[in-house]
Design a protein around this motif. Structure first.
Motif, PDB file in Angstrom:
ATOM      1  N   LYS A  97       0.529  -1.036  -0.071  1.00 55.29           N
ATOM      2  CA  LYS A  97       0.100  -0.021  -0.275  1.00 55.29           C
ATOM      3  C   LYS A  97       0.626   1.319  -0.345  1.00 55.29           C
ATOM      4  N   PRO A  98       0.855   2.091  -0.103  1.00 56.90           N
ATOM      5  CA  PRO A  98      -0.869   3.060  -1.299  1.00 56.90           C
ATOM      6  C   PRO A  98      -0.790   1.841  -2.214  1.00 56.90           C
ATOM      7  N   SER A 102      -2.785   7.358  -7.625  1.00 51.79           N
ATOM      8  CA  SER A 102      -3.856   7.767  -7.354  1.00 51.79           C
ATOM      9  C   SER A 102      -4.899   7.037  -8.345  1.00 51.79           C
ATOM     10  N   TYR A 103      -6.084   7.253  -8.519  1.00 54.30           N
ATOM     11  CA  TYR A 103      -7.079   6.337  -8.511  1.00 54.30           C
ATOM     12  C   TYR A 103      -7.128   6.104  -9.951  1.00 54.30           C
ATOM     13  N   CYS A 106      -5.231   2.761 -10.246  1.00 53.62           N
ATOM     14  CA  CYS A 106      -5.530   1.716 -10.143  1.00 53.62           C
ATOM     15  C   CYS A 106      -6.546   1.261 -10.655  1.00 53.62           C
ATOM     16  N   ASP A 182       0.018  10.672   2.130  1.00 53.56           N
ATOM     17  CA  ASP A 182       0.251   9.447   1.336  1.00 53.56           C
ATOM     18  C   ASP A 182      -0.077   7.926   1.654  1.00 53.56           C
ATOM     19  N   SER A 186      -3.536   6.644   4.432  1.00 57.05           N
ATOM     20  CA  SER A 186      -3.951   4.967   3.419  1.00 57.05           C
ATOM     21  C   SER A 186      -4.527   4.374   4.027  1.00 57.05           C
ATOM     22  N   ASP A 190      -8.985   3.124   4.512  1.00 55.33           N
ATOM     23  CA  ASP A 190      -9.139   1.862   4.095  1.00 55.33           C
ATOM     24  C   ASP A 190      -9.362   1.163   5.457  1.00 55.33           C
ATOM     25  N   ALA A 310      -8.448   0.618  -4.501  1.00 58.79           N
ATOM     26  CA  ALA A 310      -9.421   1.634  -5.932  1.00 58.79           C
ATOM     27  C   ALA A 310      -9.855   2.171  -4.333  1.00 58.79           C
ATOM     28  N   ALA A 313      -7.681   4.750  -2.919  1.00 56.19           N
ATOM     29  CA  ALA A 313      -7.011   6.190  -3.598  1.00 56.19           C
ATOM     30  C   ALA A 313      -7.911   6.840  -4.321  1.00 56.19           C
ATOM     31  N   TRP A 314      -9.446   6.469  -4.389  1.00 57.90           N
ATOM     32  CA  TRP A 314     -10.159   7.597  -4.834  1.00 57.90           C
ATOM     33  C   TRP A 314     -10.966   8.544  -3.436  1.00 57.90           C
ATOM     34  N   ASP A 317      -7.827  10.528  -3.622  1.00 61.63           N
ATOM     35  CA  ASP A 317      -8.324  12.244  -4.260  1.00 61.63           C
ATOM     36  C   ASP A 317      -9.139  13.305  -3.943  1.00 61.63           C
TER      37      ASP A 317
END
Length: 323
Positions: A97-98, A102-103, A106, A182, A186, A190, A310, A313-314, A317
């Motif tokens: 991870k991450p 970016s999304y 992913c 980051d 994350s 998550d 993912a 990640a969204w 973002d």
């Protein structure tokens, strides 16, 4: 029982204790090969961990016919590059991870593995740790009633590396635009999606207060789980002392814990307070890796897949306003 031979791309510090030995300890898994661009360091790692093969070229490891699965443990800016190669080779994959910076990256990774019907996992290992599955048990069994709100504050002083302005990829905006956010946030975001359900909305503010490196060092955010649970967070990497405090508020109580510090998890409900210390395993990714094996055997869905990674990640973002 099938035995899976694993290879690691990027055998750096994270693999020394946290993850690498977990693949060796999991029944049915063999850690058979490692790769590092500095082949002398790859050989040293292989010798110290009793691993039979080592490479200085990732393509050689990925295309080794004896390797069934690849764990990508490089900095996040190369995850997509290597993951697409692993998918093309038709092999199982776990990504550190991450998942990617970016999304969109992913999504590209997930599409590659989905197109070949290949299992894809991401090392958000907190979803598999007993400390946090206990928190989820409390939530799912209504120990604090209906969930209303979650708040997380994480802060720490600038390190000696930060203050000396020595290069660190974790604070290089080209690799990690929001620096330690980051790398660290994350994990928590998550985990919160795992505990409370996917996040439907998120926004935030990210700035650089200290000017010690190119990445952002102060972030605040708010978000919504589903349609009814609010969330707030603040992350600052230039404060006097380290703090890591999560509070989940319910209609009938509260849960308190830390994402990173091994403090007690605390349940406050019906006028009573219960405190539990649940220690992590020596190799913190052990349960995560064992759950990969259970997933591959069938009848069990791993809690941390390319799809769940993912999603976070969204969220990130959205907080950083990059999409």
């Amino acid at each position: 029982m099938k035995t899976y031979n694993w290879g690691i791309i990027g055998c750096g510090n994270v693999t020394e204790l946290k993850s690498g030995p977990a693949y060796q300890k999991t029944k049915g898994f063999n850690l058979s090969a490692v790769m590092r661009r500095n082949i002398d360091k790859a050989e040293d790692y292989a010798n110290r961990h009793q691993i039979s093969k080592f490479y200085g070229d990732a393509d050689e490891l990925i295309n080794d016919s004896e390797i069934d699965a690849i764990y990508i443990a490089t900095p996040p800016d190369t995850h997509e590059y290597y993951a697409l190669k692993v998918a093309e080779a038709g092999k199982i994959c776990c990504i550190e991870k991450p998942m990617a910076p970016s999304y969109d990256a992913c999504l590209n990774i997930n599409a590659a593995f989905t197109s070949k019907n290949l299992p894809l996992f991401v090392a958000y290992y907190r979803r598999s740790l007993p400390r946090f599955t206990q928190v989820k048990y409390w939530i799912d069994n209504n120990k604090i009633g209906s969930i209303r709100h979650i708040n997380w504050h994480l802060s720490k002083p600038a390190s000696a590396i930060d203050l000396s302005k020595t290069y660190n990829w974790r604070t290089d905006a080209n690799i990690a635009p929001a620096g330690y956010f980051d790398d660290l946030a994350s994990h928590g975001l998550d985990l919160f999606a795992y505990l409370l359900g996917d996040i439907s909305q998120a926004n935030g503010i990210a700035i650089n207060q200290q000017g010690l490196y190119t990445a952002m060092d102060a972030v605040t955010a708010n978000w919504l789980h589903g349609s009814n649970i609010t969330g707030t967070g603040s992350w600052n990497f230039g404060t006097e002392k380290r703090e890591d405090n999560v509070e989940i508020y319910g209609s009938e109580g509260k849960i308190k814990f830390s994402v990173f510090s091994e403090q007690p998890i605390i349940l406050e409900s019906q006028g009573k307070t219960e405190s539990f210390i649940i220690e992590h395993p020596e190799n913190i990714q052990l349960f995560h890796v064992e759950n990969i094996k259970k997933h591959l055997e069938g009848g069990y869905i791993h809690p941390s897949t390319g799809a769940t990674a993912a999603h976070v990640a969204w969220v990130m973002d959205q907080i950083l306003q990059t999409n």
